[in-house]
Design a protein around this motif. Structure first.
Motif, PDB file in Angstrom:
ATOM      1  N   GLY A 106       9.311   1.138  -9.110  1.00  0.00           N
ATOM      2  CA  GLY A 106       7.741   1.253  -9.203  1.00  0.00           C
ATOM      3  C   GLY A 106       6.864   0.067  -9.553  1.00  0.00           C
ATOM      4  N   TYR A 107       8.285  -0.957 -10.317  1.00  0.00           N
ATOM      5  CA  TYR A 107       6.996  -2.238 -11.230  1.00  0.00           C
ATOM      6  C   TYR A 107       8.352  -3.414 -11.093  1.00  0.00           C
ATOM      7  N   PRO A 108       7.853  -4.322 -11.425  1.00  0.00           N
ATOM      8  CA  PRO A 108       8.584  -5.322 -11.091  1.00  0.00           C
ATOM      9  C   PRO A 108       9.589  -5.310 -12.187  1.00  0.00           C
TER      10      PRO A 108
ATOM     11  N   SER B 202       0.756  -1.107  -0.236  1.00  0.00           N
ATOM     12  CA  SER B 202      -0.177   0.213   0.023  1.00  0.00           C
ATOM     13  C   SER B 202       0.626   1.292  -0.148  1.00  0.00           C
ATOM     14  N   TYR B 203       1.719   1.069   0.298  1.00  0.00           N
ATOM     15  CA  TYR B 203       2.867   1.824   0.703  1.00  0.00           C
ATOM     16  C   TYR B 203       3.725   2.877  -0.461  1.00  0.00           C
ATOM     17  N   LEU B 204       3.776   1.353  -0.688  1.00  0.00           N
ATOM     18  CA  LEU B 204       4.377   1.242  -2.201  1.00  0.00           C
ATOM     19  C   LEU B 204       3.535   1.761  -3.214  1.00  0.00           C
ATOM     20  N   ARG B 205       2.684   1.394  -3.101  1.00  0.00           N
ATOM     21  CA  ARG B 205       1.450   1.759  -4.501  1.00  0.00           C
ATOM     22  C   ARG B 205       1.000   3.250  -4.209  1.00  0.00           C
TER      23      ARG B 205
ATOM     24  N   SER C 192      17.036   5.053   0.084  1.00  0.00           N
ATOM     25  CA  SER C 192      17.465   4.255   2.057  1.00  0.00           C
ATOM     26  C   SER C 192      16.495   3.445   2.346  1.00  0.00           C
ATOM     27  N   THR C 193      14.770   4.154   1.756  1.00  0.00           N
ATOM     28  CA  THR C 193      13.457   3.238   2.501  1.00  0.00           C
ATOM     29  C   THR C 193      13.973   1.568   1.825  1.00  0.00           C
TER      30      THR C 193
END
Length: 361
Positions: free
Chosen positions: A243-245, A139-142, A150-151
């Motif tokens: 942001g994508y695989p 959810s946070y990535l989306r 760093s995250t």
């Protein structure tokens, strides 16, 4: 541009939190069985269903539903996973359910979900686990599109420790992906959904997992083991930072073709060292895959990208989390997606001969 993820797993119940709804006033099914107590898997306490007040539904899956429940005695919150026995049998998931219990009964680590109690009646299997209120990393990535270097480094370090611990117990996780990583109220990770996890005596041949995260040896049915988790970590780090695989397509077959071709195209913004790390994880030859060579997880920890990490501090939860979830109280459900409430169907009791499979559950 982010790819559309194929979110359905192969032979997978899926993370029941992920598909969940925050719906008030649900009741755990089969209250008639509430008086039937079973021994806790880990805590030593004897529970029964009647010990809990049900607050809401926080997740649904193919054959499971997860309830947020509150212990009437201690006022603690838990996640109660209920699985329909007829659906478990129909989808041939009996062994996965037993594997999940076996693995969770054995593990104890700050970055893994805990199992407190299991039980079954003639309709449902129950698993009482930690309630982790911060929601899914997915959810946070989306919402952010992608994470900073760093995250991604913080989450990767905690995941490395979790994988190293599981592998030290000869357990392969087999379902690493952002949907199965929960954040606690302080922002540290908890791996959940151990339906595919398995204690290995040798290799295993079951095709299971999420298409974008499958290692080549799983797709090729060559038999697989611990190296699949390091491959999946490479995919996960790529997805967190891009942001994508790295391998995506409109259908699973197209994804598999791209995985077997092994061609990687990195976004320009990725750090030089993380690109090197990802390449070393996404090696088709398992014998040359980082994490699976002579020094195991130590090779991963010594990689240049992880140079800022104090590895002794990681399992002690001393690293500062980059995201602190907004959690107003222990039973807060606001970090999980809300879905329309589905009526929990009253299942017909399972015949005794079918229940034999679950007599030790």
């Amino acid at each position: 541009m982010a790819a559309t993820k194929t979110k359905a797993g192969v032979n997978n119940e899926g993370n029941p939190y992920r598909e969940g709804a925050r719906t008030g006033g649900s009741s755990p099914p089969s209250e008639a069985a509430a008086a039937a107590a079973s021994q806790s898997a880990t805590s030593g306490r004897t529970y029964c269903l009647d010990d809990f007040d049900t607050i809401s539904t926080v997740g649904t899956g193919t054959f499971g539903r997860v309830f947020l429940v509150k212990d009437k005695k201690t006022r603690e919150f838990f996640a109660l996973k209920a699985m329909k026995i007829p659906d478990v049998i129909r989808l041939k998931q009996e062994q996965h359910v037993h594997n999940e219990k076996e693995v969770l009964t054995e593990v104890n680590h700050p970055f893994l979900i805990r199992l407190f109690w299991t039980h079954h009646d003639d309709r449902f299997l129950y698993m009482l686990m930690d309630y982790v209120p911060g929601g899914e990393l997915f959810s946070y990535l989306r919402s952010r599109g992608r994470f900073s270097n760093s995250t991604g480094l913080f989450y990767s370090a905690e995941i490395v420790c979790a994988i190293e611990y599981l592998h030290s117990k000869d357990i392969v996780y087999r379902d690493l992906k952002p949907e199965n990583i929960l954040l606690d109220s302080e922002g540290h990770i908890r791996l959940t959904d151990f339906g595919f996890a398995k204690k290995l005596s040798d290799r295993t041949w079951t095709l299971c997992g999420t298409p974008e995260y499958l290692a080549p040896e799983v797709i090729q049915s060559k038999g697989h083991g611990r190296p699949v988790d390091w491959w999946a970590l490479g995919v996960l780090i790529f997805e967190m930072l891009a942001g994508y695989p790295p391998f995506f397509d409109d259908n699973p077959f197209g994804i598999y073709q791209k995985i077997l071709a092994g061609k990687l195209e990195f976004p320009r913004h990725l750090d030089f060292y993380v690109k090197d790390l990802i390449k070393r994880f996404l090696v088709i030859d398992r014998a040359r895959r980082l994490g699976n060579m002579k020094n195991g997880a130590d090779d991963v920890k010594k990689h240049r990208w992880f140079k800022p990490i104090d590895w002794e501090a990681v399992p002690q939860r001393k690293l500062k989390p980059p995201i602190i979830p907004k959690v107003s109280h222990e039973g807060d459900t606001s970090n999980f997606d809300a879905y329309p409430d589905d009526e929990w169907k009253k299942e017909t009791p399972v015949p005794p001969k079918d229940l034999e499979i679950f007599k030790n559950f």
